[in-house]
Write an enzyme that holds these catalytic residues in place. Structure first.
Site, short mmCIF file in Angstrom:
data_model
loop_
_atom_site.label_atom_id
_atom_site.label_comp_id
_atom_site.label_asym_id
_atom_site.label_seq_id
_atom_site.Cartn_x
_atom_site.Cartn_y
_atom_site.Cartn_z
N LYS A 83 8.22 103.79 -25.89
CA LYS A 83 7.71 103.12 -26.71
C LYS A 83 8.54 101.64 -26.71
O LYS A 83 9.54 101.53 -27.02
CB LYS A 83 7.69 103.35 -28.14
C1 E4P Z 1 2.32 103.37 -34.26
O1 E4P Z 1 2.94 103.97 -33.24
C2 E4P Z 1 3.31 103.26 -35.50
O2 E4P Z 1 4.22 104.31 -35.54
C3 E4P Z 1 2.48 103.25 -37.01
O3 E4P Z 1 1.13 103.39 -36.51
C4 E4P Z 1 3.01 102.33 -37.93
O4 E4P Z 1 2.22 102.24 -38.90
P1 E4P Z 1 2.70 101.95 -40.57
O5 E4P Z 1 2.35 100.56 -40.30
O6 E4P Z 1 1.81 103.05 -41.52
O7 E4P Z 1 4.15 101.71 -40.53
#
Ligand code: E4P
Length: 225
Positions: A83
């Site tokens: 990522k």
């Molecule tokens: C995606 O890969 C992220 O980890 C995640 O969806 C972030 O979401 P949040 O806005 O609830 O922190």
């Protein structure tokens, strides 16, 4: 549409995985900070447990360092997806990692142009964050619709999957599917909500109760034919 769980909690991942409904997992440093285990143990356990893609986030905005971390992350398993935040330095690293056969998930995508550049860099997954856009009074799902319609005509979606991230409730999941996104990642709480309907609970309770009365009647017939 594939269902991913957005968590680093082993017990929650195991529960969804055991049901056979889980296609993958996304983690991020915030989610890892909420767990007690060492990140390395968490990542390797999740990669072993889940068959599909497991996103593990790099923690740098320096191209060389992201690439170095990307190679380390791949040691957790063949399903480990690197990522990378959607920055200029990040996308440079994504291009190089993808060219060397390492799948990347470009995260923190908030605009159509960022998504377009991530697809051009050859990302396997791009992650637009819809809930965080809703939080600032922008319709996050509009971004998904724009990205899908932008990438589809040029065949980018054959290589790149649009993963709807930052999902807050079940309607997001429905609309993500309608928009043509290939993946939705959601917190376990939202995954649980997908099963629920009060009329199902009321209906089942009634059917079970009525079946008991059928059984009682049959038992009565056996006693006094
Ligand atoms: C995606 O890969 C992220 O980890 C995640 O969806 C972030 O979401 P949040 O806005 O609830 O922190």
């Amino acid at each position: 549409m594939k269902i991913f769980l957005d968590t680093a909690n082993i017990a929650q991942i195991k529960e969804a995985n055991d049901m056979g409904l889980l296609d993958g997992v996304t983690t991020n440093p915030t989610l890892v900070s909420q767990e007690k285990e060492d990140p390395e143990i968490l990542y390797s356990t999740i990669c072993k447990m889940v068959k599909g893609s497991v996103s593990v986030e790099t923690t740098s905005n320096n191209t060389e360092e992201i690439i170095r971390q990307g190679h380390e992350i791949r040691k957790y398993g063949r399903n480990a997806t690197v990522k990378v935040a959607c920055t200029r330095e990040g996308l440079k690293a994504v291009k190089m990692l993808e060219d060397s056969g390492i799948p990347c998930n470009v995260t923190l995508v908030f605009s159509p142009t960022q998504a377009f550049l991530a697809a051009k860099a050859g990302a396997t997954i791009i992650s637009p964050f819809i809930g965080r856009l809703d939080d600032i009074s922008y319709n996050g799902m509009d971004l998904i619709r724009t990205i899908v319609s932008m990438l589809k005509p040029y065949d980018y979606l054959k290589k790149t999957q649009v993963l709807v991230a930052s999902i807050r409730h079940p309607v997001h999941v429905v609309e993500a599917a309608q928009a043509g996104a290939q993946i939705s990642t959601m917190p376990p709480k939202v995954f649980d909500m997908l099963f629920k309907h009060p009329l199902t609970d009321i209906g089942l309770e009634r059917f079970l109760k009525d079946w008991e009365s059928v059984k009682a009647r049959m038992a009565q017939k056996v006693i006094s034919p």
